[in-house]
Structure formats: C-alpha cells, structure tokens
Design a protein around this motif. Structure first.
Motif, PDB file in Angstrom:
ATOM      1  N   PRO A  70       0.819  -1.221   0.000  1.00 36.93           N
ATOM      2  CA  PRO A  70       0.000   0.000   0.000  1.00 36.93           C
ATOM      3  C   PRO A  70       0.850   1.269   0.000  1.00 36.93           C
ATOM      4  N   ASN A  71       0.350   2.302  -0.652  1.00 38.96           N
ATOM      5  CA  ASN A  71       0.924   3.640  -0.590  1.00 38.96           C
ATOM      6  C   ASN A  71      -0.136   4.531   0.046  1.00 38.96           C
ATOM      7  N   HIS A  72       0.074   4.881   1.308  1.00 37.89           N
ATOM      8  CA  HIS A  72      -0.935   5.618   2.066  1.00 37.89           C
ATOM      9  C   HIS A  72      -1.201   7.007   1.508  1.00 37.89           C
ATOM     10  N   THR A  73      -0.171   7.675   1.029  1.00 39.05           N
ATOM     11  CA  THR A  73      -0.341   9.055   0.576  1.00 39.05           C
ATOM     12  C   THR A  73      -1.026   9.142  -0.784  1.00 39.05           C
ATOM     13  N   GLU A  74      -0.761   8.176  -1.659  1.00 34.70           N
ATOM     14  CA  GLU A  74      -1.362   8.202  -2.990  1.00 34.70           C
ATOM     15  C   GLU A  74      -2.636   7.370  -3.084  1.00 34.70           C
ATOM     16  N   ASP A  75      -2.969   6.651  -1.994  1.00 34.89           N
ATOM     17  CA  ASP A  75      -4.152   5.781  -1.967  1.00 34.89           C
ATOM     18  C   ASP A  75      -4.140   4.779  -3.131  1.00 34.89           C
ATOM     19  N   THR A  76      -3.010   4.109  -3.238  1.00 32.04           N
ATOM     20  CA  THR A  76      -2.873   3.037  -4.221  1.00 32.04           C
ATOM     21  C   THR A  76      -2.255   1.824  -3.533  1.00 32.04           C
ATOM     22  N   ILE A  77      -2.394   0.676  -4.180  1.00 33.60           N
ATOM     23  CA  ILE A  77      -1.764  -0.547  -3.694  1.00 33.60           C
ATOM     24  C   ILE A  77      -1.079  -1.216  -4.879  1.00 33.60           C
ATOM     25  N   LEU A  78       0.211  -1.484  -4.754  1.00 34.97           N
ATOM     26  CA  LEU A  78       0.916  -2.260  -5.770  1.00 34.97           C
ATOM     27  C   LEU A  78       0.573  -3.725  -5.552  1.00 34.97           C
ATOM     28  N   LEU A  79      -0.001  -4.346  -6.576  1.00 34.27           N
ATOM     29  CA  LEU A  79      -0.392  -5.750  -6.499  1.00 34.27           C
ATOM     30  C   LEU A  79       0.506  -6.570  -7.409  1.00 34.27           C
ATOM     31  N   ARG A  80       1.185  -7.547  -6.831  1.00 36.65           N
ATOM     32  CA  ARG A  80       1.982  -8.496  -7.619  1.00 36.65           C
ATOM     33  C   ARG A  80       1.371  -9.884  -7.432  1.00 36.65           C
ATOM     34  N   ARG A  86      -3.574 -23.100 -16.360  1.00 36.26           N
ATOM     35  CA  ARG A  86      -3.288 -23.760 -17.635  1.00 36.26           C
ATOM     36  C   ARG A  86      -1.903 -24.389 -17.657  1.00 36.26           C
ATOM     37  N   GLY A  87      -1.498 -24.949 -16.513  1.00 36.34           N
ATOM     38  CA  GLY A  87      -0.234 -25.675 -16.434  1.00 36.34           C
ATOM     39  C   GLY A  87       1.011 -24.818 -16.418  1.00 36.34           C
ATOM     40  N   GLN A  88       0.877 -23.506 -16.156  1.00 32.42           N
ATOM     41  CA  GLN A  88       2.042 -22.637 -16.117  1.00 32.42           C
ATOM     42  C   GLN A  88       1.852 -21.533 -15.090  1.00 32.42           C
ATOM     43  N   CYS A  89       2.947 -20.837 -14.783  1.00 34.00           N
ATOM     44  CA  CYS A  89       2.893 -19.734 -13.828  1.00 34.00           C
ATOM     45  C   CYS A  89       2.697 -18.426 -14.587  1.00 34.00           C
ATOM     46  N   ILE A  90       1.693 -17.666 -14.212  1.00 31.96           N
ATOM     47  CA  ILE A  90       1.405 -16.372 -14.816  1.00 31.96           C
ATOM     48  C   ILE A  90       1.652 -15.297 -13.763  1.00 31.96           C
ATOM     49  N   TYR A  91       2.499 -14.321 -14.128  1.00 29.97           N
ATOM     50  CA  TYR A  91       2.809 -13.227 -13.192  1.00 29.97           C
ATOM     51  C   TYR A  91       2.221 -11.920 -13.705  1.00 29.97           C
ATOM     52  N   ASN A  92       1.578 -11.178 -12.806  1.00 37.85           N
ATOM     53  CA  ASN A  92       1.013  -9.875 -13.155  1.00 37.85           C
ATOM     54  C   ASN A  92       1.373  -8.853 -12.092  1.00 37.85           C
ATOM     55  N   SER A  93       1.642  -7.635 -12.530  1.00 31.98           N
ATOM     56  CA  SER A  93       1.874  -6.535 -11.612  1.00 31.98           C
ATOM     57  C   SER A  93       0.957  -5.386 -12.026  1.00 31.98           C
ATOM     58  N   SER A  94       0.217  -4.837 -11.065  1.00 35.36           N
ATOM     59  CA  SER A  94      -0.717  -3.758 -11.387  1.00 35.36           C
ATOM     60  C   SER A  94      -0.938  -2.896 -10.150  1.00 35.36           C
ATOM     61  N   ASN A  95      -1.608  -1.776 -10.356  1.00 40.39           N
ATOM     62  CA  ASN A  95      -1.930  -0.883  -9.246  1.00 40.39           C
ATOM     63  C   ASN A  95      -3.427  -0.877  -8.985  1.00 40.39           C
ATOM     64  N   LEU A 183       6.726 -20.949  -7.426  1.00 43.92           N
ATOM     65  CA  LEU A 183       7.785 -20.727  -6.444  1.00 43.92           C
ATOM     66  C   LEU A 183       9.134 -20.395  -7.082  1.00 43.92           C
ATOM     67  N   PRO A 184       9.546 -21.052  -8.187  1.00 46.44           N
ATOM     68  CA  PRO A 184      10.826 -20.676  -8.819  1.00 46.44           C
ATOM     69  C   PRO A 184      10.841 -19.230  -9.309  1.00 46.44           C
ATOM     70  N   LEU A 185       9.743 -18.757  -9.884  1.00 45.89           N
ATOM     71  CA  LEU A 185       9.680 -17.385 -10.363  1.00 45.89           C
ATOM     72  C   LEU A 185       9.694 -16.403  -9.196  1.00 45.89           C
ATOM     73  N   GLU A 186       9.000 -16.738  -8.137  1.00 49.38           N
ATOM     74  CA  GLU A 186       9.012 -15.892  -6.946  1.00 49.38           C
ATOM     75  C   GLU A 186      10.436 -15.765  -6.413  1.00 49.38           C
ATOM     76  N   LYS A 187      11.151 -16.879  -6.351  1.00 52.82           N
ATOM     77  CA  LYS A 187      12.542 -16.877  -5.870  1.00 52.82           C
ATOM     78  C   LYS A 187      13.419 -16.019  -6.774  1.00 52.82           C
ATOM     79  N   GLN A 188      13.227 -16.116  -8.093  1.00 51.30           N
ATOM     80  CA  GLN A 188      13.982 -15.322  -9.055  1.00 51.30           C
ATOM     81  C   GLN A 188      13.739 -13.828  -8.841  1.00 51.30           C
TER      82      GLN A 188
END
Length: 207
Positions: A70-80, A86-95, A183-188
C-alpha cells in the motif's frame, strides 16, 4: 394484544440472530491500519463468481498468491500476483486504487474499472472482496488469507458472508497449494530485488 405480540417477537430475536449469519458491512471506511493489515504476502483461498468474465478466469486458476504494497499518501496498492493456471505460472503486476470512504478497491482491466468492496471478518489474518453485491446475476465473493491453508473457523466466516449475500457453497471454487508452479519465479524475483537493493545502497554510499 400488541404488547404480548411484541414480547413474543423480542423473545425470538436471539434465536433468529443465532441462525442467521452475520452480514458483511459494506460501509466501513478503509484506513491506514486496514491497509497495513492486508499488506505483504497472502494467498487466494476460495471464491464464488457469477460475473461471466471473473467466473471464466477463476475456473482456470489452480493456485495463486500475491504481494500487496500500500501507498498511504497516494491511496494506491501495488499488487503483484503469481497464478498457476493452464499448467504454467502467470505473473502480473498492477496498481489498485483505494477509495477510502466507500470501502472499495478498483482496478483497470481491458478498458474497464472494476470495483470490489474490501471486507474484514473477525479473523485479522483474513479478508474478503465482494463484487456487485446488489446484483444477483453478477455478484461474487473472494476469500484471502496470510497462509495457503485456513482453519475451519476461518472458512466458516467466508461461508457465512457468502450465504448472507445470497450465494451457495456449491458455487465456490477452491485453490490447491500443491499445484503451485510459481515458487521458482518468486525466488527469481526476490533475488533480482535483493541485487537491485544492493546496487542502490552501494550507489548511495558512493554519493
């Protein structure tokens, strides 16, 4: 006869209250403390969606976890998000945008801003997000926790909210941490952030 009738009704209230699940309060403003409560790493535990777009995507997710910053001053949350689908790891980053007064979070997706009501049950290690609570055709409820496995009591709180919204347990989709492929991508990513932090600190020291 009015008084005896009133007393009879009042005598039934404790019984009715015991049988009816506590409905979620959609009007509790979001505070810095509540943002801090949901920050850090957490897990998608279960959800029930009727909105077609949400329902389709959720049906393909086998396991998922996330990081909220969370960013308290901007009232946003970084979501990872790390989702196994579908048999694979999907990574997304958004606000996410935080709307404190009406207790909602919103996210732009495919040109549309989707809103969710942030809900806090009794257990501070869990939270929920409700979607379209007034729309029986499209409503939804998602359940999150700080660990991939939850207690029966924590799960019952989710079921209570679900029932009160007018949904059924048969609509719930559950995640399975054993199917987590991320887990491997998270570690990376953790290693990359560690190196970036070291480079930043080294640069600051040189200055």
């Amino acid at each position: 006869m009015a008084l005896p009738w009133a007393l009879a009704v009042l005598s039934l209230l404790p019984l009715l209250d015991a049988q009816s699940p506590a409905c979620p309060n959609f009007s509790v403003p979001i505070t810095n403390a509540s943002l801090d409560q949901i920050s850090g790493k957490g897990y998608y535990i279960a959800w029930a969606y009727r909105f077609p777009e949400f329902k389709k995507e959720a049906s393909e997710i086998h396991a998922a976890f996330y990081y909220l910053t969370p960013n308290h001053t901007e009232d946003t949350i970084l979501l990872r998000e790390y989702m196994t689908m579908r048999g694979q790891c999907i990574y997304n980053s958004s606000n996410l945008r935080v709307h404190r007064e009406n207790a909602t979070l919103s996210k732009y997706e495919n040109g549309t801003e989707h809103y969710g009501h942030l809900l806090f049950p009794k257990d501070p290690k869990t939270f929920m997000v409700a979607y379209f609570p007034e729309d029986k055709q499209n409503m939804g409820l998602a359940f999150f926790a700080d660990k991939p496995e939850v207690t029966q009591e924590q799960m019952e709180q989710f079921y209570d909210y679900l029932t009160c919204m007018g949904m059924d347990k048969s609509e719930v989709v559950y995640t399975d941490e054993k199917k987590n492929l991320c887990l491997p991508l998270e570690k990376q990513h953790e290693e990359e952030r560690r190196k970036e932090k070291e480079r930043s600190e080294t640069g600051t020291a040189l200055d």
